[in-house]
Design a protein around this motif. Sequence first.
Motif, PDB file in Angstrom:
ATOM      1  N   GLU A  30       9.601  -0.050 -12.956  1.00 22.23           N
ATOM      2  CA  GLU A  30       9.114   1.204 -13.694  1.00 22.23           C
ATOM      3  C   GLU A  30       7.424   1.014 -13.613  1.00 22.23           C
ATOM      4  OE1 GLU A  30       9.150   3.373 -17.965  1.00 22.23           O
ATOM      5  OE2 GLU A  30      10.923   2.076 -17.227  1.00 22.23           O
ATOM      6  N   THR A  31       6.871   1.955 -13.327  1.00 24.29           N
ATOM      7  CA  THR A  31       5.449   2.169 -13.452  1.00 24.29           C
ATOM      8  C   THR A  31       4.988   3.267 -14.801  1.00 24.29           C
ATOM      9  OG1 THR A  31       5.092   4.038 -11.929  1.00 24.29           O
ATOM     10  CG2 THR A  31       5.236   1.694 -11.011  1.00 24.29           C
ATOM     11  N   GLU A  32       3.893   3.520 -14.730  1.00 23.21           N
ATOM     12  CA  GLU A  32       3.244   4.368 -15.697  1.00 23.21           C
ATOM     13  C   GLU A  32       3.877   5.851 -15.467  1.00 23.21           C
ATOM     14  OE1 GLU A  32      -0.620   4.984 -16.424  1.00 23.21           O
ATOM     15  OE2 GLU A  32      -1.070   3.000 -17.338  1.00 23.21           O
ATOM     16  N   ARG A  33       3.966   6.010 -14.190  1.00 32.84           N
ATOM     17  CA  ARG A  33       4.416   7.345 -13.707  1.00 32.84           C
ATOM     18  C   ARG A  33       5.808   7.446 -13.195  1.00 32.84           C
ATOM     19  NH1 ARG A  33       0.662   9.573  -9.171  1.00 32.84           N
ATOM     20  NH2 ARG A  33       1.826  11.471  -9.737  1.00 32.84           N
ATOM     21  N   ALA A  34       6.391   6.491 -12.840  1.00 31.13           N
ATOM     22  CA  ALA A  34       8.059   6.556 -12.359  1.00 31.13           C
ATOM     23  C   ALA A  34       8.783   5.424 -12.609  1.00 31.13           C
ATOM     24  CB  ALA A  34       7.777   6.781 -10.844  1.00 31.13           C
ATOM     25  N   ASP A 102      13.161  -3.933   3.655  1.00 39.13           N
ATOM     26  CA  ASP A 102      12.283  -4.854   4.171  1.00 39.13           C
ATOM     27  C   ASP A 102      10.822  -4.096   3.776  1.00 39.13           C
ATOM     28  OD1 ASP A 102      13.938  -6.218   5.830  1.00 39.13           O
ATOM     29  OD2 ASP A 102      13.437  -5.182   7.513  1.00 39.13           O
ATOM     30  N   GLY A 103      10.670  -2.812   3.475  1.00 37.99           N
ATOM     31  CA  GLY A 103       9.453  -2.363   3.318  1.00 37.99           C
ATOM     32  C   GLY A 103       9.005  -2.796   1.792  1.00 37.99           C
ATOM     33  N   ILE A 104       9.930  -2.879   0.991  1.00 38.47           N
ATOM     34  CA  ILE A 104       9.546  -3.426  -0.459  1.00 38.47           C
ATOM     35  C   ILE A 104       9.185  -4.826  -0.358  1.00 38.47           C
ATOM     36  CG2 ILE A 104      10.812  -3.704  -2.701  1.00 38.47           C
ATOM     37  CD1 ILE A 104      12.163  -0.904  -2.155  1.00 38.47           C
ATOM     38  N   GLU A 105      10.288  -5.668   0.317  1.00 40.81           N
ATOM     39  CA  GLU A 105      10.158  -7.024   0.371  1.00 40.81           C
ATOM     40  C   GLU A 105       8.831  -7.670   0.912  1.00 40.81           C
ATOM     41  OE1 GLU A 105      12.595 -10.971   1.480  1.00 40.81           O
ATOM     42  OE2 GLU A 105      13.571  -9.345   2.011  1.00 40.81           O
ATOM     43  N   PHE A 106       8.284  -7.015   2.207  1.00 43.52           N
ATOM     44  CA  PHE A 106       7.352  -7.361   2.920  1.00 43.52           C
ATOM     45  C   PHE A 106       5.901  -7.018   2.812  1.00 43.52           C
ATOM     46  CE2 PHE A 106      11.318  -8.684   5.006  1.00 43.52           C
ATOM     47  CZ  PHE A 106      11.416 -10.092   4.932  1.00 43.52           C
ATOM     48  N   ASN A 107       5.635  -6.117   1.719  1.00 40.10           N
ATOM     49  CA  ASN A 107       4.423  -5.136   1.568  1.00 40.10           C
ATOM     50  C   ASN A 107       4.079  -5.529   0.406  1.00 40.10           C
ATOM     51  OD1 ASN A 107       3.903  -3.875   4.344  1.00 40.10           O
ATOM     52  ND2 ASN A 107       6.119  -3.537   4.004  1.00 40.10           N
ATOM     53  N   ASP A 108       2.976  -4.854   0.159  1.00 39.58           N
ATOM     54  CA  ASP A 108       2.158  -4.712  -1.318  1.00 39.58           C
ATOM     55  C   ASP A 108       2.214  -3.713  -1.946  1.00 39.58           C
ATOM     56  OD1 ASP A 108       0.941  -7.246  -0.389  1.00 39.58           O
ATOM     57  OD2 ASP A 108      -0.658  -6.135   0.720  1.00 39.58           O
ATOM     58  N   VAL A 109       2.336  -2.539  -1.316  1.00 41.12           N
ATOM     59  CA  VAL A 109       2.489  -1.196  -2.102  1.00 41.12           C
ATOM     60  C   VAL A 109       3.268  -0.244  -1.275  1.00 41.12           C
ATOM     61  CG1 VAL A 109       0.325  -0.175  -1.208  1.00 41.12           C
ATOM     62  CG2 VAL A 109       1.123   0.369  -3.769  1.00 41.12           C
ATOM     63  N   ALA A 110       4.011   0.411  -2.212  1.00 39.99           N
ATOM     64  CA  ALA A 110       4.812   1.629  -1.506  1.00 39.99           C
ATOM     65  C   ALA A 110       4.342   3.068  -2.051  1.00 39.99           C
ATOM     66  CB  ALA A 110       6.331   1.573  -1.874  1.00 39.99           C
ATOM     67  N   THR A 111       4.253   4.198  -1.421  1.00 32.91           N
ATOM     68  CA  THR A 111       4.009   5.279  -1.813  1.00 32.91           C
ATOM     69  C   THR A 111       4.923   6.432  -1.448  1.00 32.91           C
ATOM     70  OG1 THR A 111       1.524   4.941  -1.351  1.00 32.91           O
ATOM     71  CG2 THR A 111       2.150   7.259  -1.593  1.00 32.91           C
ATOM     72  N   ALA A 112       5.651   6.788  -2.491  1.00 35.74           N
ATOM     73  CA  ALA A 112       6.811   7.778  -2.301  1.00 35.74           C
ATOM     74  C   ALA A 112       6.001   8.981  -2.485  1.00 35.74           C
ATOM     75  CB  ALA A 112       7.722   7.636  -3.387  1.00 35.74           C
ATOM     76  N   TYR A 113       6.504  10.100  -1.361  1.00 33.29           N
ATOM     77  CA  TYR A 113       5.744  11.374  -1.461  1.00 33.29           C
ATOM     78  C   TYR A 113       6.640  12.380  -0.873  1.00 33.29           C
ATOM     79  CZ  TYR A 113       4.234  10.169   3.335  1.00 33.29           C
ATOM     80  OH  TYR A 113       4.270   9.838   4.869  1.00 33.29           O
ATOM     81  N   THR A 114       6.093  13.391  -1.228  1.00 34.57           N
ATOM     82  CA  THR A 114       6.703  14.796  -0.645  1.00 34.57           C
ATOM     83  C   THR A 114       5.398  15.662  -0.350  1.00 34.57           C
ATOM     84  OG1 THR A 114       6.721  15.801  -2.704  1.00 34.57           O
ATOM     85  CG2 THR A 114       8.834  14.906  -2.011  1.00 34.57           C
ATOM     86  N   ASP A 115       5.754  16.799   0.057  1.00 32.30           N
ATOM     87  CA  ASP A 115       4.510  17.861   0.345  1.00 32.30           C
ATOM     88  C   ASP A 115       3.590  17.993  -0.844  1.00 32.30           C
ATOM     89  OD1 ASP A 115       2.916  19.589   1.698  1.00 32.30           O
ATOM     90  OD2 ASP A 115       4.190  21.141   1.336  1.00 32.30           O
ATOM     91  N   GLY A 116       2.435  17.248  -0.910  1.00 32.81           N
ATOM     92  CA  GLY A 116       1.560  17.413  -2.092  1.00 32.81           C
ATOM     93  C   GLY A 116       1.572  16.531  -3.194  1.00 32.81           C
ATOM     94  N   GLN A 117       2.627  15.762  -3.255  1.00 30.35           N
ATOM     95  CA  GLN A 117       3.102  14.693  -4.524  1.00 30.35           C
ATOM     96  C   GLN A 117       3.341  13.493  -3.946  1.00 30.35           C
ATOM     97  OE1 GLN A 117       6.351  17.570  -5.968  1.00 30.35           O
ATOM     98  NE2 GLN A 117       5.174  17.335  -7.863  1.00 30.35           N
ATOM     99  N   MET A 118       2.655  12.477  -4.860  1.00 32.18           N
ATOM    100  CA  MET A 118       2.970  10.932  -4.628  1.00 32.18           C
ATOM    101  C   MET A 118       3.014  10.285  -5.797  1.00 32.18           C
ATOM    102  SD  MET A 118      -0.499   9.791  -2.922  1.00 32.18           S
ATOM    103  CE  MET A 118      -2.162   9.322  -4.079  1.00 32.18           C
ATOM    104  N   VAL A 119       3.721   9.182  -5.624  1.00 40.04           N
ATOM    105  CA  VAL A 119       3.702   8.166  -6.576  1.00 40.04           C
ATOM    106  C   VAL A 119       3.607   6.872  -5.953  1.00 40.04           C
ATOM    107  CG1 VAL A 119       5.420   7.124  -8.276  1.00 40.04           C
ATOM    108  CG2 VAL A 119       5.644   9.435  -8.046  1.00 40.04           C
ATOM    109  N   ILE A 121       3.704   2.673  -5.988  1.00 43.05           N
ATOM    110  CA  ILE A 121       4.394   1.766  -6.543  1.00 43.05           C
ATOM    111  C   ILE A 121       4.447   0.358  -6.314  1.00 43.05           C
ATOM    112  CG2 ILE A 121       6.990   0.852  -6.621  1.00 43.05           C
ATOM    113  CD1 ILE A 121       7.632   3.761  -5.429  1.00 43.05           C
ATOM    114  N   PRO A 122       3.531  -0.428  -7.174  1.00 43.91           N
ATOM    115  CA  PRO A 122       3.031  -1.802  -6.832  1.00 43.91           C
ATOM    116  C   PRO A 122       4.306  -2.375  -6.220  1.00 43.91           C
ATOM    117  CG  PRO A 122       2.403  -1.149  -8.834  1.00 43.91           C
ATOM    118  CD  PRO A 122       3.356  -0.175  -8.330  1.00 43.91           C
TER     119      PRO A 122
END
Length: 142
Positions: A30-34, A102-119, A121-122
């Motif tokens: 959980e983050t501040e936004r999601a 793999d994306g969650i395990e081997f990276n630093d940050v994820a950005t979940a997004y749709t057209d014009g919106q994003m969250v 995720i560290p």
Amino acid sequence: MRTLIALLLLATPASAWQATLGPICTLTTETERAKIELTYDPTGPLYSITVERLDGVWSVTPYFAMRFDGGRPRTISTNRHQLGQGGAALTVMDRGFGNVLDGIEFNDVATAYTDGQMVVIPLAGAAPEVQKFRDCVASPIA
């Protein structure tokens, strides 16, 4: 300057990843936004990811994507997402989630997004919890 950095760190909620093992295994943070939850349910559909916005709702759009930045960058997208909880939660279900894990395990940050919106995720601390989740998937609890 060190005092300012310390105050900023204390004022920011910690994002901790946690794997929960059981008949249905989960990986959450959980983050501040999601709130983010991945599930593995051997009774099917096997995998799901839900990104629930705490600061609003997702717009209805034709696609949803996640971009992973760090050691193994990648972007994945789908048009098979669903909105729930009055539009606050966006869910994708599939029979395989290796690319997401793999994306969650081997990276630093994820950005979940749709057209014009994003969250954003560290992903700090996620790798050991992803491994627990993978172990659950490899040996489902009966």
